[in-house]
Design an enzyme around this catalytic site. Structure first.
Site, short mmCIF file in Angstrom:
data_model
loop_
_atom_site.label_atom_id
_atom_site.label_comp_id
_atom_site.label_asym_id
_atom_site.label_seq_id
_atom_site.Cartn_x
_atom_site.Cartn_y
_atom_site.Cartn_z
N PHE A 242 0.99 -1.31 0.53
CA PHE A 242 0.14 0.11 -0.15
C PHE A 242 0.65 1.48 0.19
O PHE A 242 1.77 0.89 0.33
CB PHE A 242 -1.55 -0.18 1.11
CG PHE A 242 -1.69 -1.02 1.11
CD1 PHE A 242 -1.65 -2.15 2.06
CD2 PHE A 242 -2.73 -1.28 0.27
CE1 PHE A 242 -2.76 -3.49 1.85
CE2 PHE A 242 -3.75 -2.88 0.27
CZ PHE A 242 -3.54 -3.20 1.51
N ASP A 243 0.02 2.04 -0.30
CA ASP A 243 1.17 4.21 -0.51
C ASP A 243 0.07 4.98 0.19
O ASP A 243 0.72 5.63 0.92
CB ASP A 243 0.53 4.66 -1.53
CG ASP A 243 1.11 3.42 -3.10
OD1 ASP A 243 1.31 3.38 -4.48
OD2 ASP A 243 2.37 2.78 -2.70
N VAL A 244 -0.95 3.95 1.58
CA VAL A 244 -1.76 5.26 1.35
C VAL A 244 -2.55 4.52 2.80
O VAL A 244 -2.71 3.42 2.49
CB VAL A 244 -3.09 6.03 0.80
CG1 VAL A 244 -3.91 6.69 2.22
CG2 VAL A 244 -2.28 6.78 -0.54
N GLN B 107 1.52 7.73 3.01
CA GLN B 107 0.79 8.41 3.19
C GLN B 107 -0.55 8.37 4.26
O GLN B 107 -1.19 7.16 4.21
CB GLN B 107 0.10 9.03 2.08
CG GLN B 107 -1.89 10.20 2.61
CD GLN B 107 -1.53 11.32 2.16
OE1 GLN B 107 -0.36 11.82 1.33
NE2 GLN B 107 -2.04 12.13 3.45
N LYS C 271 -4.40 0.74 -4.17
CA LYS C 271 -3.56 1.29 -3.01
C LYS C 271 -3.69 1.42 -1.50
O LYS C 271 -2.63 1.79 -1.07
CB LYS C 271 -1.98 2.06 -4.28
CG LYS C 271 -2.21 1.28 -5.48
CD LYS C 271 -0.29 0.00 -5.29
CE LYS C 271 0.30 0.35 -4.60
NZ LYS C 271 0.87 -1.19 -4.74
#
Ligand SMILES: O=C(O)[C@H](O)[C@H](O)COP(=O)(O)O
Ligand SMILES: [Mg+2]
Length: 306
Positions: A22-24, A56, A248
């Site tokens: 994941f990015d967030v 994030q 993501k």
């Protein structure tokens, strides 16, 4: 939706693989980061770990008693660095909905609030007039004059077009009757959230859903439209603000019918349930209706990837 939730606690490789997906990370607050004012072990370190890996972080809370800036202060006071822009609460979600989505007649723009200062602050941020809420003149027992003036309408504000209900620590009979009569006069019935219980001090207490339940009973079962999790109006508002790719993004929460449902309905890449708040064990999702993709005993278990 997943039929089986993967248990991550103690599994270093799986935790690392989970975080890398994941990015967030959308973080619920009550029951995940803390219980009341009691911060869970490993919370600060876990958030630092995620930020150090460029993730994030968005704090997505249904707790309507605090505004975004109130939450920023609580987070930083608890040792969790945060900016106001990283906070997205149910009061803010409701204020955006009322100011930008709901179409009200020009003479019906006032909101009657059943709730705390957080709702009032966010309505102010969207220039929405409001009454009720923390007005100290309402913290009293109903009088015979009140019955007469509410019944005749002489004490009701004709510009009220919305009743907005949140978690109200000062709930009373008079306030419920005022809300009911505004609803009877056609006001739109809204709630910041539906959470029936509030986790605090490790146990459960009355939640926002319990505060507006008397109105649902008085209205013969009519329920408010809720603007907190799992409402996808909130997801769309968050996605619009943070511009993330849903596949993501991961929702981390403690409550199945709000947090995990929010992530599943939002078709996020994953949902992580923690067992430190409302949800206590995998038995809670054995009916298969709302199954997280992964789960841990507590958020700090993600430090296994450190
Ligand atoms: O009763 C409530 O309003 C909720 O229990 C509570 O505030 C939920 O907050 P969250 O877990 O979404 O941070
Ligand atoms: Mg929670």
């Amino acid at each position: 939706m997943h039929s089986q939730a993967k248990y991550l606690s103690g599994d270093k490789d799986s935790i690392k693989e989970f975080i890398d997906k994941f990015d967030v990370f959308l973080f619920d607050c009550d029951g995940v980061l803390w219980s009341g004012d009691n911060l869970f072990e490993g919370t600060v370190e876990t958030l630092e770990l995620l930020r150090s890996r460029g993730k994030q972080i968005v704090f997505v809370t249904n707790n309507s008693t605090k505004s975004r800036s109130d939450y920023k202060k609580k987070l930083t006071d608890m040792g969790i660095p945060a900016t106001v822009d990283e906070v997205f609460g149910s009061s803010y979600s409701a204020a955006i909905y009322i100011s930008r989505i709901l179409e009200l007649p020009a003479d019906k723009r006032t909101v009657y609030v059943l709730g705390e200062r957080g709702i009032e602050t966010e309505l102010d941020s969207e220039n929405i007039p409001h009454i009720g809420g923390t007005d100290p003149s309402l913290n009293r027992i109903i009088s015979s004059e009140d019955y007469a003036s509410i019944a005749s309408g002489s004490s009701l504000d004709p510009s009220v077009g919305v009743v907005l209900c949140g978690l109200d620590f000062h709930l009373n009979y008079l306030k419920l009757c005022l809300a009911y009569h505004y609803l009877q006069r056609g006001a739109v019935f809204l709630a910041t959230n539906i959470d029936t219980t509030l986790p605090s001090a490790g146990k459960l207490f009355a939640g926002a859903g319990a505060c507006h339940a008397p109105l649902v009973a008085m209205l013969g079962g009519t329920k408010p439209a809720s603007l907190g999790k799992p409402s996808q109006a909130m997801m769309e508002a968050i996605e619009g603000k943070f511009k993330f790719e849903r596949s993501k993004a991961c929702m981390i929460g403690d409550r199945l019918d709000t947090d995990i449902r929010f992530g599943i309905d939002g078709e996020l890449g994953g949902t992580l349930c923690v067992l430190t708040g409302v949800t206590k064990s995998p038995d809670d999702w054995k009916d298969g209706r709302t199954v997280p993709s992964e789960y841990v005993n507590k958020l700090g278990d993600l430090m296994g990837a450190a």
